[in-house]
Design an enzyme around this catalytic site. Structure first.
Site, PDB file in Angstrom:
ATOM      1  N   THR A  28      -8.915   1.664 -15.971  1.00 53.70           N
ATOM      2  CA  THR A  28      -7.924   2.665 -16.364  1.00 53.70           C
ATOM      3  C   THR A  28      -6.921   2.888 -15.240  1.00 53.70           C
ATOM      4  O   THR A  28      -7.305   3.099 -14.084  1.00 53.70           O
ATOM      5  CB  THR A  28      -8.611   3.996 -16.700  1.00 53.70           C
ATOM      6  OG1 THR A  28      -9.558   3.776 -17.749  1.00 53.70           O
ATOM      7  CG2 THR A  28      -7.594   5.042 -17.128  1.00 53.70           C
TER       8      THR A  28
ATOM      9  N   SER B  37       0.848  -1.198   0.000  1.00 50.10           N
ATOM     10  CA  SER B  37       0.000   0.000   0.000  1.00 50.10           C
ATOM     11  C   SER B  37       0.877   1.239   0.000  1.00 50.10           C
ATOM     12  O   SER B  37       1.823   1.340   0.778  1.00 50.10           O
ATOM     13  CB  SER B  37      -0.896   0.002   1.238  1.00 50.10           C
ATOM     14  OG  SER B  37      -1.968   0.896   1.089  1.00 50.10           O
TER      15      SER B  37
ATOM     16  N   CYS C 201      -9.092   0.772  10.555  1.00 50.83           N
ATOM     17  CA  CYS C 201     -10.272   0.126   9.970  1.00 50.83           C
ATOM     18  C   CYS C 201     -11.221  -0.404  11.026  1.00 50.83           C
ATOM     19  O   CYS C 201     -12.371  -0.711  10.738  1.00 50.83           O
ATOM     20  CB  CYS C 201      -9.850  -1.021   9.058  1.00 50.83           C
ATOM     21  SG  CYS C 201      -8.795  -0.489   7.696  1.00 50.83           S
TER      22      CYS C 201
END
Length: 379
Positions: A240, A198, A325
């Site tokens: 994309t 990440s 989280c």
């Protein structure tokens, strides 16, 4: 207020932000466009980024695909290998009970689909034993999935040693390296089959990451796509490519690599300053300090409620009770509970995490003054 929550996310450095803006406003081409120079330059930029990031973990350029972050990378790795496991009759998966929810929840999904998932517990050290993991491997073991660095305690897991042992077997190795990428670089150069990364943990923008899919000789890791809609990223991650974010990730990785030795030295200095200051309080360090990254420290203060302390300190420091989280749930940390710590400790662990160059003016003594005033007398 001093920001001490870089395990949740880091600040984007000005040099990185400038690169992102450039690729948003000047070089705004689509890397998939093949009929003009805007597309050609975007494609080259992405190739350069891919090559650098792959090389940083000892992988080949074509072995890295871009994703939105480690959560997506984890899902592609774990759910994407399931079809191979079903075909090969290998439905056994080994992981740990201290993984991030981005690993635990996909594996619970596979468990519902008939896979047997073993969640190993580390004990009070917070470190999963290499021997215990290897002892659990069976003929039908499809995958071992272990995080590199725990996001709550900072404890480093022996992923490199385990990967070397598994390389000559039919069992694949997946590592969630969201917290460890860049910080303990040599570990990730071990023959790990799948690595999730990440960008926003090292100063890149949020929303970009990568999955390394390292070949075994000529053989690719047998992943099936879990999303469809285009041929991008070797058909594993359609859509994309976010060129500005990718180039920001590339720049952040370069910046971090250039400064890593100084970063580590300053991070250890900050840790020592904080621990010395905390000696005026009664506290416990949660996790094996001998096998931890230098910039994450998880502690519990005797007799103090973690949430109450955070509220009292909110004008001084930004800290967390655990993973960004899950910290909003106010439940005991699943990581600290899996380590076998008493519930009062697991419910009140506080995570301090810092980026050295951004905390030069921090005075831990002021923080400690507040803690001492709140902490009840020892009984």
């Amino acid at each position: 207020m001093t920001y001490l929550d870089v395990a949740a996310t880091t600040r984007v450095e000005p040099r990185v932000a400038d690169v992102v803006l450039h690729w948003m406003t000047e070089e705004f081409g689509n890397a998939g466009s093949r009929t003009h120079e805007y597309g050609t330059r975007a494609k080259k930029g992405v190739h350069d980024a891919r090559s650098f990031l792959a090389a940083s973990v000892g992988a080949k350029t074509e072995e890295l695909i871009f994703t939105s972050g480690a959560t997506e990378s984890n899902n592609i790795a774990l759910l994407g290998i399931a079809a191979h496991g079903e075909k090969a009759g290998r439905r056994h998966i080994i992981t740990s009970a201290i993984e991030h929810k981005a690993v635990i929840e996909p594996l619970l999904h596979l468990q519902e689909k008939g896979f047997e998932v073993e969640f190993l517990k580390p004990g009070p050290s917070g470190r999963i034993s290499r021997e215990v993991v290897l002892d659990k491997v069976r003929e039908d073991t499809l995958l071992v999935s272990l995080m590199h660095v725990n996001n709550e305690t900072g404890v480093i897991q022996p992923v490199a040693d385990i990967a070397r042992e598994l390389r000559e077997t039919a069992t694949f190795m997946h590592v969630d390296a969201a917290q460890g990428y860049g910080k303990v670089p040599e570990d990730l150069k071990a023959p790990i089959d799948l690595i999730s990364i990440s960008g926003h943990k090292i100063g890149a923008p949020k929303g970009v990451g990568a999955l390394v899919t390292r070949r075994r000789g000529w053989n690719k890791v047998p992943l099936e796509p879990i999303m469809f809609g285009g041929g991008q990223e070797r058909k594993l991650r359609p859509g994309t490519l976010p060129v500005p974010l990718i180039m920001g990730f590339y720049e952040a990785a370069k910046v971090f690599q250039e400064s890593r030795s100084g970063w580590e030295r300053e991070a250890r200095d900050m840790r020592e300053r904080l621990l010395v200051a905390l000696e005026k309080t009664r506290f416990h360090v949660n996790g094996d300090a001998e096998h931890s990254v230098p910039h994450i420290l998880n502690v519990t203060f005797d007799g103090l409620n973690a949430e109450a302390l955070i509220v009292r300190l909110k004008e001084q420091v930004a800290i967390a009770t655990g993973s960004a989280c899950t910290s909003a749930s106010y439940t005991p940390s699943h990581v600290l509970m899996a380590m076998g710590l008493p519930e009062d400790i697991a419910s009140n662990g506080l995570r301090f995490s810092w980026f050295p160059g951004q905390v030069a003016d921090f005075q831990p003594e002021k923080l400690v003054e507040t803690i001492v005033r709140m902490q009840p007398e020892a009984s």
